[in-house]
Design a protein around this motif. Structure first.
Motif, PDB file in Angstrom:
ATOM      1  N   GLU A 190      -0.020   3.849   6.804  1.00  0.00           N
ATOM      2  CA  GLU A 190       0.692   3.929   5.533  1.00  0.00           C
ATOM      3  C   GLU A 190       0.168   5.075   4.671  1.00  0.00           C
ATOM      4  N   LEU A 191      -1.134   5.338   4.750  1.00  0.00           N
ATOM      5  CA  LEU A 191      -1.707   6.463   4.007  1.00  0.00           C
ATOM      6  C   LEU A 191      -1.123   7.783   4.494  1.00  0.00           C
ATOM      7  N   LEU A 192      -1.019   7.944   5.795  1.00  0.00           N
ATOM      8  CA  LEU A 192      -0.456   9.177   6.352  1.00  0.00           C
ATOM      9  C   LEU A 192       1.015   9.328   5.968  1.00  0.00           C
ATOM     10  N   GLN A 193       1.769   8.245   6.002  1.00  0.00           N
ATOM     11  CA  GLN A 193       3.188   8.344   5.661  1.00  0.00           C
ATOM     12  C   GLN A 193       3.382   8.607   4.173  1.00  0.00           C
ATOM     13  N   ALA A 194       2.500   8.069   3.342  1.00  0.00           N
ATOM     14  CA  ALA A 194       2.587   8.363   1.910  1.00  0.00           C
ATOM     15  C   ALA A 194       2.330   9.834   1.639  1.00  0.00           C
ATOM     16  N   ARG A 195       1.532  10.469   2.499  1.00  0.00           N
ATOM     17  CA  ARG A 195       1.283  11.903   2.388  1.00  0.00           C
ATOM     18  C   ARG A 195       2.372  12.726   3.085  1.00  0.00           C
ATOM     19  N   ALA A 196       3.396  12.033   3.610  1.00  0.00           N
ATOM     20  CA  ALA A 196       4.486  12.673   4.359  1.00  0.00           C
ATOM     21  C   ALA A 196       3.989  13.317   5.647  1.00  0.00           C
ATOM     22  N   ALA A 197       2.884  12.821   6.198  1.00  0.00           N
ATOM     23  CA  ALA A 197       2.363  13.324   7.471  1.00  0.00           C
ATOM     24  C   ALA A 197       3.022  12.567   8.622  1.00  0.00           C
ATOM     25  N   PHE A 198       4.353  12.622   8.656  1.00  0.00           N
ATOM     26  CA  PHE A 198       5.097  11.832   9.630  1.00  0.00           C
ATOM     27  C   PHE A 198       4.855  12.308  11.061  1.00  0.00           C
ATOM     28  N   ARG A 199       4.608  13.597  11.222  1.00  0.00           N
ATOM     29  CA  ARG A 199       4.396  14.112  12.581  1.00  0.00           C
ATOM     30  C   ARG A 199       3.155  13.487  13.207  1.00  0.00           C
ATOM     31  N   ARG A 200       2.095  13.319  12.415  1.00  0.00           N
ATOM     32  CA  ARG A 200       0.875  12.706  12.930  1.00  0.00           C
ATOM     33  C   ARG A 200       1.119  11.260  13.351  1.00  0.00           C
ATOM     34  N   VAL A 201       1.842  10.514  12.502  1.00  0.00           N
ATOM     35  CA  VAL A 201       2.135   9.121  12.830  1.00  0.00           C
ATOM     36  C   VAL A 201       3.008   9.045  14.083  1.00  0.00           C
TER      37      VAL A 201
ATOM     38  N   LEU B  64       0.805  -1.217   0.000  1.00  0.00           N
ATOM     39  CA  LEU B  64       0.000   0.000   0.000  1.00  0.00           C
ATOM     40  C   LEU B  64       0.840   1.271   0.000  1.00  0.00           C
ATOM     41  N   TYR B  65       1.980   1.249   0.673  1.00  0.00           N
ATOM     42  CA  TYR B  65       2.778   2.475   0.784  1.00  0.00           C
ATOM     43  C   TYR B  65       3.173   3.025  -0.592  1.00  0.00           C
ATOM     44  N   PRO B  66       3.830   2.221  -1.457  1.00  0.00           N
ATOM     45  CA  PRO B  66       4.150   2.773  -2.791  1.00  0.00           C
ATOM     46  C   PRO B  66       2.900   3.069  -3.613  1.00  0.00           C
ATOM     47  N   ARG B  67       1.826   2.290  -3.395  1.00  0.00           N
ATOM     48  CA  ARG B  67       0.595   2.543  -4.138  1.00  0.00           C
ATOM     49  C   ARG B  67      -0.017   3.878  -3.733  1.00  0.00           C
ATOM     50  N   PHE B  68      -0.047   4.156  -2.441  1.00  0.00           N
ATOM     51  CA  PHE B  68      -0.595   5.425  -1.963  1.00  0.00           C
ATOM     52  C   PHE B  68       0.214   6.614  -2.479  1.00  0.00           C
ATOM     53  N   ILE B  69       1.536   6.431  -2.586  1.00  0.00           N
ATOM     54  CA  ILE B  69       2.380   7.509  -3.111  1.00  0.00           C
ATOM     55  C   ILE B  69       1.926   7.899  -4.511  1.00  0.00           C
ATOM     56  N   GLN B  70       1.626   6.887  -5.325  1.00  0.00           N
ATOM     57  CA  GLN B  70       1.165   7.173  -6.690  1.00  0.00           C
ATOM     58  C   GLN B  70      -0.222   7.809  -6.682  1.00  0.00           C
ATOM     59  N   LEU B  71      -1.117   7.336  -5.825  1.00  0.00           N
ATOM     60  CA  LEU B  71      -2.484   7.860  -5.781  1.00  0.00           C
ATOM     61  C   LEU B  71      -2.530   9.311  -5.301  1.00  0.00           C
ATOM     62  N   MET B  72      -1.583   9.688  -4.447  1.00  0.00           N
ATOM     63  CA  MET B  72      -1.570  11.054  -3.929  1.00  0.00           C
ATOM     64  C   MET B  72      -1.237  12.084  -5.003  1.00  0.00           C
ATOM     65  N   LYS B  73      -0.737  11.632  -6.158  1.00  0.00           N
ATOM     66  CA  LYS B  73      -0.373  12.571  -7.220  1.00  0.00           C
ATOM     67  C   LYS B  73      -1.592  13.149  -7.930  1.00  0.00           C
ATOM     68  N   ARG B  74      -2.751  12.448  -7.843  1.00  0.00           N
ATOM     69  CA  ARG B  74      -3.929  12.859  -8.618  1.00  0.00           C
ATOM     70  C   ARG B  74      -5.084  13.224  -7.690  1.00  0.00           C
ATOM     71  N   GLU B  75      -5.730  14.330  -7.991  1.00  0.00           N
ATOM     72  CA  GLU B  75      -6.821  14.818  -7.154  1.00  0.00           C
ATOM     73  C   GLU B  75      -7.982  13.839  -7.135  1.00  0.00           C
ATOM     74  N   GLU B  76      -8.315  13.256  -8.297  1.00  0.00           N
ATOM     75  CA  GLU B  76      -9.461  12.339  -8.343  1.00  0.00           C
ATOM     76  C   GLU B  76      -9.200  11.088  -7.499  1.00  0.00           C
ATOM     77  N   SER B  77      -7.937  10.651  -7.446  1.00  0.00           N
ATOM     78  CA  SER B  77      -7.591   9.494  -6.619  1.00  0.00           C
ATOM     79  C   SER B  77      -7.735   9.822  -5.138  1.00  0.00           C
ATOM     80  N   ARG B  78      -7.328  11.029  -4.760  1.00  0.00           N
ATOM     81  CA  ARG B  78      -7.457  11.428  -3.354  1.00  0.00           C
ATOM     82  C   ARG B  78      -8.923  11.500  -2.938  1.00  0.00           C
ATOM     83  N   LEU B  79      -9.775  12.014  -3.830  1.00  0.00           N
ATOM     84  CA  LEU B  79     -11.195  12.108  -3.506  1.00  0.00           C
ATOM     85  C   LEU B  79     -11.826  10.726  -3.360  1.00  0.00           C
ATOM     86  N   ARG B  80     -11.409   9.803  -4.220  1.00  0.00           N
ATOM     87  CA  ARG B  80     -11.966   8.453  -4.117  1.00  0.00           C
ATOM     88  C   ARG B  80     -11.502   7.781  -2.828  1.00  0.00           C
TER      89      ARG B  80
END
Length: 487
Positions: free
Chosen positions: A356-367, A277-293
């Motif tokens: 993994e979703l938060l880390q893919a968004r680089a939200a490391f502080r939250r994790v 999921l981690y590398p997959r989420f990284i790719q999904l974060m690039k597109r707005e429609e993927s983030r909304l889904r």
């Protein structure tokens, strides 16, 4: 989606095989080494986990940076920088070894004088194990960044199988703990030989390390918060071993770790999800429609995941006596400790998705905040209960800390995607299913029937109120029509 599911299935199969091999090895190691010997043996796992922290989060951050690289030249430069950092880290680790050895025996694990020499040898083996893992680590991080999950799965299958078989050979051939652990080093030598044949080749020129100070500092600077996150996450797991050894001694540590090492084999699916999921989420974060889904899917998927893991917790708790007898650990642990640790592991596994979703968004502080909460809660609850009970205190502390941290990480994941959710609401939704699990544990502990019944009925409410949201999310996840409200 089909390619993603194939990768998920491949890694899941690898982790199932590794889990089964691990379950076979643990009871044999307990019988051969004794419960105190297994306590010493378990320290190797804690030390190898902490040694990964010397790279300051470089590995996972490298996957994120490589996945976002726009050209082969940028990929090559990142790999060269990473290799330069790994070489530097290895040199520093070797130079600090004379300081690390006494620190382990005087600060991390306090053992009697007769075991000090053994623990120092275990520490040396752990250091060498990390150093030998660096070349393969660079290769598999690159494979994951390219979503070459099948190649990664094949490599990990041979690597984990080699580790388990060498561990088994070690405990069968000797009862000296340090010699048994030394067998594990053979796994790294096999990795070095096999990795170039299985994992994708790095871009030409990637094996020439770069030591440009400013670029290396920038890469490590981006990894520093991730390193703190990893430290807190690791400590929330490892602190149990440290506390049990400190308060109750080496025999209690052997009891706790033999149980914990078995129940953590159910982590196979969460490790699978974490890997894929981690590398997959990284790719999904690039597109707005993927983030909304993702935002639309996430709450329902979280709910379905929570219920699934809670049901597994009930099954494991009810069957704990049979399971312990089956794997020949019924003489060295208790069904209650097994159930408590198992449920905590399952709730920790549930949290992997949101983490993994938060880390893919680089939200490391939250994790890091969530890992800090888990570490603090586990330590405080253990200290409060340690005077009332023995090793079961760590089981209750572990389970309670994982309930709070999993609810908190789910909250941050939804909020991070722009969703509206309140922290009390998340906790409220999780409590009924947790009540089902507690009813099973209470039944195993021979609690009053009325208490068991109340907990079970409260849990049933969860199922009836959450089914529609789970069904809609799963239908949407697999591309099916979502049910309209009121239908």
């Amino acid at each position: 989606m089909k390619a993603f599911l194939r990768g998920l299935s491949a890694v899941a199969l690898v982790n199932v095989v590794s889990g089964v091999l691990g379950i076979v090895v643990v009871p044999i190691a307990v019988r051969r080494l004794g419960i105190e010997g297994y306590g010493l043996y378990s320290m190797f796992s804690v030390l190898t986990g902490y040694l990964i922290l010397v790279e300051l989060g470089l590995g996972k951050n490298l996957v994120r940076r490589l996945g976002a690289a726009a050209s082969e030249g940028e990929t090559r430069r990142l790999l060269q920088l990473a290799l330069g950092l790994y070489v530097t880290i290895a040199g520093v680790l070797v130079l600090l070894s004379p300081v690390i050895l006494p620190a382990v025996t005087s600060l991390l694990f306090r053992v009697s004088a007769q075991h000090v020499a053994t623990l120092r040898w275990i520490t040396i083996v752990a250091i060498v194990d990390y150093l030998l893992s660096i070349p393969s680590s660079l290769r598999w991080n690159y494979a994951l960044s390219q979503e070459r999950v099948g190649d990664y799965a094949r490599f990990m299958l041979q690597s984990n199988s080699a580790r388990s078989l060498l561990m088994l050979a070690g405990v069968l051939l000797t009862v000296r703990v340090e010699l048994a652990i030394a067998f594990v080093l053979g796994r790294r030598l096999i990795d070095l030989a096999v990795a170039p044949r299985i994992l994708p080749a790095l871009p030409e020129g990637s094996w020439r390390p770069r030591f440009e100070f400013n670029e290396c500092r920038a890469l490590l600077g981006q990894s520093s918060l991730l390193a703190m996150t990893q430290l807190l996450q690791l400590s929330s797991v490892a602190v149990g071993s440290v506390l049990v050894n400190l308060f109750f001694g080496l025999t209690a540590l052997g009891t706790y770790r033999s149980t914990f090492d078995v129940v953590t084999k159910v982590w196979f699916f969460s490790i699978t999800a974490q890997t894929v999921l981690y590398p997959r989420f990284i790719q999904l974060m690039k597109r707005e429609e993927s983030r909304l889904r993702l935002l639309r899917l996430l709450p329902g998927v979280q709910t379905a995941s929570w219920l699934t893991y809670c049901i597994l917790g009930v099954v494991g708790s009810v069957g704990s006596v049979f399971i312990l007898r089956l794997i020949h650990l019924d003489g060295s642990t208790t069904p209650i400790l097994f159930s408590l640790l198992l449920v905590g592991v399952l709730w920790n596994a549930h949290a992997i998705l949101s983490g993994e979703l938060l880390q893919a968004r680089a939200a490391f502080r939250r994790v890091a905040e969530v890992a800090g909460v888990a570490f603090a809660v586990m330590t405080i609850v253990f200290l409060l209960l340690s005077r009332l009970m023995l090793t079961e205190a760590i089981g209750w502390a572990w389970m309670f800390s994982q309930f709070l941290s999993s609810a908190l990480i789910d909250y941050y994941a939804v909020r991070g995607l722009g969703g509206e959710v309140r922290w009390p609401a998340i906790v409220r939704e999780r409590l009924p299913a947790a009540a089902i699990v507690l009813s099973a544990i209470a039944c195993r502990a021979h609690a009053p029937f009325l208490l068991v019944g109340i907990l079970g009925l409260a849990g049933a409410l969860y199922v009836t109120t959450q089914l529609r949201g789970m069904r809609n999310a799963l239908l949407d996840l697999f591309g099916r029509r979502v049910l309209a409200e009121g239908v």
